[in-house]
Design an enzyme around this catalytic site. Structure first.
Site, PDB file in Angstrom:
ATOM      1  N   CYS A 275      14.090  33.611  46.837  1.00 54.60           N
ATOM      2  CA  CYS A 275      13.206  32.482  46.506  1.00 54.60           C
ATOM      3  C   CYS A 275      13.938  31.169  46.261  1.00 54.60           C
ATOM      4  CB  CYS A 275      12.372  32.838  45.281  1.00 54.60           C
ATOM      5  SG  CYS A 275      11.255  34.208  45.610  1.00 54.60           S
TER       6      CYS A 275
HETATM    7  N1  LIG Z   1      11.339  38.756  46.146  1.00 53.29           N
HETATM    8  C1  LIG Z   1      10.739  37.962  45.305  1.00 53.29           C
HETATM    9  O1  LIG Z   1      11.089  37.929  44.140  1.00 53.29           O
HETATM   10  C2  LIG Z   1       9.575  37.079  45.730  1.00 53.29           C
HETATM   11  C3  LIG Z   1       8.828  36.450  44.727  1.00 53.29           C
HETATM   12  C4  LIG Z   1       7.768  35.652  45.085  1.00 53.29           C
HETATM   13  C5  LIG Z   1       7.486  35.441  46.433  1.00 53.29           C
HETATM   14  N2  LIG Z   1       8.237  36.041  47.403  1.00 53.29           N
HETATM   15  C6  LIG Z   1       7.863  35.822  48.801  1.00 53.29           C
HETATM   16  O2  LIG Z   1       7.163  36.973  49.260  1.00 53.29           O
HETATM   17  C7  LIG Z   1       7.467  37.215  50.648  1.00 53.29           C
HETATM   18  C8  LIG Z   1       8.013  38.622  50.806  1.00 53.29           C
HETATM   19  O3  LIG Z   1       9.228  38.709  50.070  1.00 53.29           O
HETATM   20  P1  LIG Z   1       9.875  40.091  49.663  1.00 53.29           P
HETATM   21  O4  LIG Z   1      10.945  39.772  48.693  1.00 53.29           O
HETATM   22  O5  LIG Z   1       8.834  41.065  49.302  1.00 53.29           O
HETATM   23  O6  LIG Z   1      10.535  40.512  51.072  1.00 53.29           O
HETATM   24  P2  LIG Z   1      11.091  41.958  51.457  1.00 53.29           P
HETATM   25  O7  LIG Z   1      12.099  41.713  52.519  1.00 53.29           O
HETATM   26  O8  LIG Z   1      11.492  42.696  50.237  1.00 53.29           O
HETATM   27  O9  LIG Z   1       9.829  42.697  52.055  1.00 53.29           O
HETATM   28  C9  LIG Z   1       9.198  42.300  53.222  1.00 53.29           C
HETATM   29  C10 LIG Z   1       8.764  43.539  53.974  1.00 53.29           C
HETATM   30  O10 LIG Z   1       8.052  43.123  55.129  1.00 53.29           O
HETATM   31  C11 LIG Z   1       8.361  44.017  56.184  1.00 53.29           C
HETATM   32  N3  LIG Z   1       8.039  43.362  57.442  1.00 53.29           N
HETATM   33  C12 LIG Z   1       8.729  42.414  58.111  1.00 53.29           C
HETATM   34  N4  LIG Z   1       8.052  42.021  59.186  1.00 53.29           N
HETATM   35  C13 LIG Z   1       6.913  42.739  59.218  1.00 53.29           C
HETATM   36  C14 LIG Z   1       5.805  42.782  60.071  1.00 53.29           C
HETATM   37  N5  LIG Z   1       5.711  41.971  61.134  1.00 53.29           N
HETATM   38  N6  LIG Z   1       4.824  43.647  59.795  1.00 53.29           N
HETATM   39  C15 LIG Z   1       4.879  44.461  58.716  1.00 53.29           C
HETATM   40  N7  LIG Z   1       5.901  44.460  57.866  1.00 53.29           N
HETATM   41  C16 LIG Z   1       6.903  43.606  58.098  1.00 53.29           C
HETATM   42  C17 LIG Z   1       9.819  44.340  55.981  1.00 53.29           C
HETATM   43  O11 LIG Z   1      10.185  45.545  56.597  1.00 53.29           O
HETATM   44  C18 LIG Z   1       9.908  44.406  54.442  1.00 53.29           C
HETATM   45  O12 LIG Z   1       9.726  45.720  53.975  1.00 53.29           O
HETATM   46  C19 LIG Z   1       8.438  36.116  51.050  1.00 53.29           C
HETATM   47  O13 LIG Z   1       7.711  35.067  51.611  1.00 53.29           O
HETATM   48  C20 LIG Z   1       9.038  35.672  49.739  1.00 53.29           C
HETATM   49  O14 LIG Z   1       9.477  34.340  49.793  1.00 53.29           O
HETATM   50  C21 LIG Z   1       9.271  36.874  47.069  1.00 53.29           C
END
Ligand SMILES: NC(=O)c1ccc[n+]([C@@H]2O[C@H](COP(=O)([O-])OP(=O)(O)OC[C@H]3O[C@@H](n4cnc5c(N)ncnc54)[C@H](O)[C@@H]3O)[C@@H](O)[C@H]2O)c1
Length: 450
Positions: A275
């Site tokens: 983030c």
């Molecule tokens: N990690 C955090 O603390 C956090 C906090 C708030 C917001 N976010 C936002 O949330 C979003 C997700 O972040 P995250 O940390 O969960 O990411 P992550 O990488 O942990 O998880 C994302 C998942 O999406 C899957 N994926 C990718 N492409 C795909 C597709 N086309 N179809 C289905 N699945 C797919 C991946 O395999 C993965 O398991 C991002 O935009 C991030 O900026 C993250």
């Protein structure tokens, strides 16, 4: 929108017969899917990563905050992890939680959202509620999702519902989780906002509806840019305090006693995670498109990214005081994840500290109880090592990069020759072998901007 589509979905949300889908089961999507499952919905978790799906089916969690018992309770009962997008045909609501990284040239990488959208287009149907949760630049929901679905004959607010609702989950936070963190939501129409709010209200204690997806998108970037700028400010203060011969940590403690108008931030080895290092760049990119250059964002990025170099300066100074160069010294990094008590290595400053030390010829090892291995810049696997009181003594320097509560500070303190402390973890130990960032003791470190 046909009133009966709204009524129909409201009824299903309220009587728990709505079938919910979460796309992307990572740090954000997996806890969200489990919240929906906990509150009684049938939940389909769609992720393209076959390994993750198979782990979940065997009740194995790959996210520190999600416990095996939760998976045992819900997987196969009312939470169905799958790689199959076609389930969307039968779903009433889907939330998109795929990654939004940066490209090599530091621009928004929309490829995950676009590939998810390609699949959604095949199975979208009238009356469905689609909510984008991935952090992104203001305008994405309308400019990409709404526009693409219009090409397929789907009009937001007319024959389906579309919202943006940013995720605020803070991995490792014991007090605030998905459920008790207020959640902002903005729909393309009022009715979209209302139905989206109604769904999330079932699992989130407090929803915060706003007037548009853009406000919701911007609010997330405002929050994280605020953090990035404040962290950069306190990092700069730490480097300044070094120069002035003042302990920044004691200074922060003193300033924090002001009951109004001050909010404490602490310095550290740099910023990490998915983030804070990334989100402000989404905003900067959007701003540039309007010929607007956000100097705060760029400056904060520059300072925060310089912190690993500053830590190396501290390591060099500490070793130098013991007539040793970095070159050839044996160094142990404690804690590689970007923050305490989690396993997330993404963008972790520890990784850069590791690479910088190696480049300078140090023999570098690391220990992290949560992150067992990582791939270095040469794509070679580096494993966390075990250490004990005896082996600690064999290191010329120990760097506390991430102060996981796992660490027995007394043991590390007693058995290490030199400690470089980037988190003020050893604040209760006073000794000349501790070199804190932002501290006066033994300090001549140079501030080096990368
Ligand atoms: N990690 C955090 O603390 C956090 C906090 C708030 C917001 N976010 C936002 O949330 C979003 C997700 O972040 P995250 O940390 O969960 O990411 P992550 O990488 O942990 O998880 C994302 C998942 O999406 C899957 N994926 C990718 N492409 C795909 C597709 N086309 N179809 C289905 N699945 C797919 C991946 O395999 C993965 O398991 C991002 O935009 C991030 O900026 C993250």
């Amino acid at each position: 929108m046909h009133e009966n589509q709204f009524q129909n979905l409201s009824r299903k949300i309220n009587d728990r017969s709505a079938r919910v889908g979460v796309i992307g089961l990572g740090y954000v999507g997996l806890p969200l899917a489990l919240e929906f499952a906990k509150s009684g919905y049938d939940v389909y978790g769609i992720d393209l990563n076959e390994d993750k799906i198979s782990q979940l089916k065997q009740f194995n969690s790959y996210i520190s905050d999600v416990h095996k018992e939760e998976l045992v309770r819900f997987v196969g009962k009312n939470f169905y992890p799958t790689t199959e997008y076609s389930y969307i045909q039968e779903l009433d609501c889907i939330s998109i939680c795929v990654p939004t990284p940066l490209t090599k040239s530091q621009e928004p990488d929309m490829s995950f959202i676009l590939s998810a959208l390609e699949q959604i287009k095949k199975y979208v149907h009238p009356g469905i509620l689609i909510t984008l949760e991935s952090t992104t630049y203001p305008g994405t929901t309308e400019e990409i999702i709404q526009a693409e679905l219009e090409n397929e004959g789907y009009y937001a607010g007319e024959n389906y519902f579309l919202c943006f609702s940013p995720e605020r989950v803070d991995p490792g936070n014991k007090k605030f989780n998905t459920k008790n963190t207020p959640k902002v939501i903005g729909g393309v129409t009022k009715q979209c906002t209302n139905i989206g709010t109604m769904l999330y209200e079932q699992i989130i204690d407090r929803m915060v509806p706003v007037s548009s997806p853009k406000v919701a998108e911007m609010s997330k970037l405002l929050e994280n840019t605020f953090r990035s700028v404040n962290i950069a400010f306190i990092n700069e203060m730490a480097m300044l305090c070094d120069k002035l011969g003042i302990d920044v940590w004691e200074t922060i403690e003193a300033a924090s006693t002001k009951p109004f108008g001050y909010m404490p931030f602490t310095p550290g080895p740099g910023i990490g995670g998915h983030c804070i290092p990334l989100d402000p760049m989404y905003l900067a990119w959007k701003a540039k498109g309007e010929n607007f250059y956000s100097r705060y964002i760029d400056l904060a990025q520059e300072i925060n990214k310089s912190m690993p170099n500053y830590v190396i300066g501290k390591v060099a100074e500490a070793l130098n005081a013991h007539t040793k160069p970095i070159n050839g010294s044996k160094v142990l990094i404690l804690g590689m994840a970007y923050k305490p008590n989690i396993n997330d290595l993404r963008e972790s400053p520890g990784l850069e500290i590791y690479e910088l030390l190696k480049k300078k010829g140090a023999k570098v090892f690391y220990h992290d109880p949560h992150a067992q291995s990582f791939l270095d810049n040469n794509n070679e696997k580096v494993n966390s090592i075990d250490y004990d009181s005896e082996s600690l003594l064999s290191f010329d320097a120990v760097i506390m990069v991430t102060n996981h509560s796992f660490y027995n500070l007394t043991e590390v303190f007693n058995e290490s020759k030199i400690i470089i402390d980037t988190r003020n973890a050893f604040k209760d130990f006073s000794d000349e072998k501790i070199y804190k960032i932002g501290d006066t003791l033994n300090n001549n470190s140079e501030i080096v901007f990368s």
